[in-house]
Design a protein around this motif. Structure first.
Motif, mmCIF file in Angstrom:
data_model
loop_
_atom_site.group_PDB
_atom_site.id
_atom_site.type_symbol
_atom_site.label_atom_id
_atom_site.label_comp_id
_atom_site.label_asym_id
_atom_site.label_seq_id
_atom_site.Cartn_x
_atom_site.Cartn_y
_atom_site.Cartn_z
ATOM 1 N N GLY A 180 0.796 -1.213 0.000
ATOM 2 C CA GLY A 180 0.000 0.000 0.000
ATOM 3 C C GLY A 180 0.829 1.264 0.000
ATOM 4 N N ALA A 181 2.042 1.199 -0.556
ATOM 5 C CA ALA A 181 2.948 2.349 -0.573
ATOM 6 C C ALA A 181 3.008 2.953 -1.969
ATOM 7 N N ARG A 182 3.576 4.154 -2.079
ATOM 8 C CA ARG A 182 3.727 4.803 -3.383
ATOM 9 C C ARG A 182 5.100 4.595 -3.977
ATOM 10 N N HIS A 183 6.112 4.449 -3.136
ATOM 11 C CA HIS A 183 7.488 4.311 -3.622
ATOM 12 C C HIS A 183 8.206 3.247 -2.804
ATOM 13 N N ALA A 184 9.051 2.456 -3.452
ATOM 14 C CA ALA A 184 9.773 1.395 -2.758
ATOM 15 C C ALA A 184 11.132 1.186 -3.395
ATOM 16 N N LEU A 185 12.063 0.725 -2.593
ATOM 17 C CA LEU A 185 13.384 0.314 -3.071
ATOM 18 C C LEU A 185 13.666 -1.070 -2.517
ATOM 19 N N ALA A 186 13.986 -2.013 -3.406
ATOM 20 C CA ALA A 186 14.342 -3.364 -2.983
ATOM 21 C C ALA A 186 15.816 -3.411 -2.625
ATOM 22 N N LEU A 187 16.146 -4.181 -1.594
ATOM 23 C CA LEU A 187 17.542 -4.350 -1.209
ATOM 24 C C LEU A 187 17.731 -5.737 -0.607
ATOM 25 N N LEU B 216 10.427 1.877 2.118
ATOM 26 C CA LEU B 216 9.323 2.682 1.611
ATOM 27 C C LEU B 216 9.525 4.097 2.122
ATOM 28 N N ALA B 217 9.675 5.049 1.210
ATOM 29 C CA ALA B 217 9.973 6.424 1.623
ATOM 30 C C ALA B 217 9.759 7.345 0.426
ATOM 31 N N GLU B 218 10.028 8.623 0.646
ATOM 32 C CA GLU B 218 9.871 9.577 -0.452
ATOM 33 C C GLU B 218 11.002 9.391 -1.467
ATOM 34 N N PRO B 219 10.776 9.736 -2.748
ATOM 35 C CA PRO B 219 11.716 9.396 -3.822
ATOM 36 C C PRO B 219 13.129 9.914 -3.615
ATOM 37 N N GLY B 220 13.289 11.114 -3.065
ATOM 38 C CA GLY B 220 14.626 11.665 -2.897
ATOM 39 C C GLY B 220 15.484 10.826 -1.965
ATOM 40 N N LEU B 221 14.913 10.388 -0.864
ATOM 41 C CA LEU B 221 15.674 9.553 0.071
ATOM 42 C C LEU B 221 15.996 8.210 -0.569
ATOM 43 N N LEU B 222 15.036 7.634 -1.302
ATOM 44 C CA LEU B 222 15.290 6.348 -1.954
ATOM 45 C C LEU B 222 16.383 6.472 -3.009
ATOM 46 N N ALA B 223 16.433 7.601 -3.704
ATOM 47 C CA ALA B 223 17.482 7.801 -4.705
ATOM 48 C C ALA B 223 18.854 7.851 -4.043
ATOM 49 N N ALA C 149 2.720 2.165 6.005
ATOM 50 C CA ALA C 149 3.303 2.151 4.661
ATOM 51 C C ALA C 149 2.575 3.110 3.719
ATOM 52 N N ALA C 150 1.274 3.251 3.873
ATOM 53 C CA ALA C 150 0.499 4.105 2.973
ATOM 54 C C ALA C 150 0.887 5.574 3.084
ATOM 55 N N PHE C 151 1.562 5.936 4.164
ATOM 56 C CA PHE C 151 1.955 7.333 4.389
ATOM 57 C C PHE C 151 3.452 7.557 4.167
ATOM 58 N N SER C 152 4.141 6.543 3.665
ATOM 59 C CA SER C 152 5.608 6.598 3.593
ATOM 60 C C SER C 152 6.138 7.551 2.539
ATOM 61 N N ASP C 153 5.269 8.149 1.721
ATOM 62 C CA ASP C 153 5.738 9.161 0.778
ATOM 63 C C ASP C 153 5.893 10.521 1.447
ATOM 64 N N ARG C 154 5.475 10.633 2.719
ATOM 65 C CA ARG C 154 5.632 11.901 3.424
ATOM 66 C C ARG C 154 7.097 12.119 3.785
ATOM 67 N N PRO C 155 7.612 13.307 3.578
ATOM 68 C CA PRO C 155 9.015 13.574 3.934
ATOM 69 C C PRO C 155 9.285 13.258 5.400
ATOM 70 N N GLY C 156 10.399 12.583 5.643
ATOM 71 C CA GLY C 156 10.792 12.282 7.008
ATOM 72 C C GLY C 156 10.213 11.010 7.574
#
Length: 332
Positions: A63-70, A205-212, A176-183
């Motif tokens: 239920g997230a908007r952005h994810a990074l697999a590791l 699961l986080a905002e795109p800048g942190l995932l990048a 997880a649904a709120f993980s696009d919020r900064p911080g």
């Protein structure tokens, strides 16, 4: 490195019991592995490709908007503190120890907290790190409370990291649904719920800048091709029903484990579907008693306590029950 559950070879050597004769309850991993699909040959023969849809499947599943697999959420635990400016980081006094270890190593100042002290200390923190449910105590945090703490931190540019490694059986607790919020940073583990810890797969699961920034730090091909293929299959929407059935069965087993322990006078103080936590002054003695019978549980020294994972088979349940019944006989 820190001590963890699952060190079965060391226990086998110490107690002189062959590996095959052990009942390992020292980890909080689902005892029945997810059925393994056929892995395409190209997953083994080619370098992994990150546009295979794995992150999208994780977003849909969680239920997230952005994810990074590791390669397991442990990789994120070690790397994330390096991405943030050094500051005051709140951690629970008893929780997954790798969090505190990683933040301290990255130069942050740790503030040890109990749950009751979070509100009073929050405005003096730059980051707060929580596991939900907490490991090993099983303490749970309501999403509304977590989001309120995040909002207070974010007004000063702070961060809330929520480790949801054991949340799959209680998804209503997830933020997880709120993980696009900064911080707000959310970690999800693959291996525990699916019983496939050896795959080494997890998600941030986080905002795109942190995932990048995290992707850049981890480098290319952080997750193997076979792990990506397996993750795609397990997280696919077509398997949503199978995941719900697994969650319900693990919940049943977790409750059965709590009942079994209580029936022998060992009342858990907390837990979740995948483990039960038992504080006891005689924790070390009970740990040794079980180990001498080839049953490995996780021992903690501060406070003296044990964590029991789930047995896999009916024979394993009966073996544990017999050992628990025998323990009082040795202590009288």
């Amino acid at each position: 490195m820190l001590e963890h559950g699952g060190r079965l070879r060391a226990a086998a050597q110490r107690y002189g019991i062959p590996l095959a004769d052990w009942l390992d309850l020292s980890t909080g991993i689902a005892p029945e592995p997810w059925p393994l699909p056929a892995i395409p040959l190209e997953a083994w023969a080619r370098l992994p490709e990150e546009d295979d849809g794995l992150e999208a499947a994780a977003c849909t599943c969680y239920g997230a908007r952005h994810a990074l697999a590791l390669a397991g959420s442990q990789a994120a635990i070690q790397a994330l503190p390096e991405l943030l400016p050094a500051g005051r980081v709140g951690v629970l006094g008893l929780s997954y120890a790798e969090h505190a270890h990683a933040w301290r190593r990255a130069g942050h100042r740790l503030v040890r907290l109990d749950v009751a002290a979070i509100d009073a200390q929050l405005d003096r923190l730059d980051a707060l790190v929580l596991a939900n449910p907490n490991n090993p105590t099983g303490e749970r945090f309501a999403p509304a409370q977590l989001l309120a703490w995040h909002a207070r931190l974010q007004t000063r540019g702070g961060h809330l990291l929520v480790d949801e490694a054991f949340i799959d059986c209680t998804p209503a607790l997830s933020v997880a649904a709120f993980s696009d919020r900064p911080g707000l940073i959310v970690l999800r583990s693959f291996g525990k719920f699916f019983g496939l810890a050896g795959v080494r797969l997890g998600f941030v699961l986080a905002e795109p800048g942190l995932l990048a920034g995290l992707r850049e730090r981890l480098g290319p091909w952080a997750v193997s091709g076979p792990a990506r293929a397996l993750g795609l299959q397990a997280l696919d929407g077509a398997n949503a029903g199978a995941r719900r059935r697994r969650a319900a069965e693990l919940q049943r087993q977790g409750a059965a484990l709590a009942e079994l322990l209580s029936a022998h006078g060992l009342h858990p103080a907390g837990g979740c579907a995948l483990f039960q936590w038992l504080p006891r002054l005689d924790a070390a003695a009970l740990h040794d008693f079980l180990a001498r019978r080839g049953i490995l549980v996780r021992l903690f020294s501060e406070p003296a306590s044990l964590r029991f994972g789930l047995p896999a088979t009916e024979a394993d349940w009966q073996r544990l029950a017999r050992a628990l019944a025998d323990y009082p006989k040795e202590t009288t």
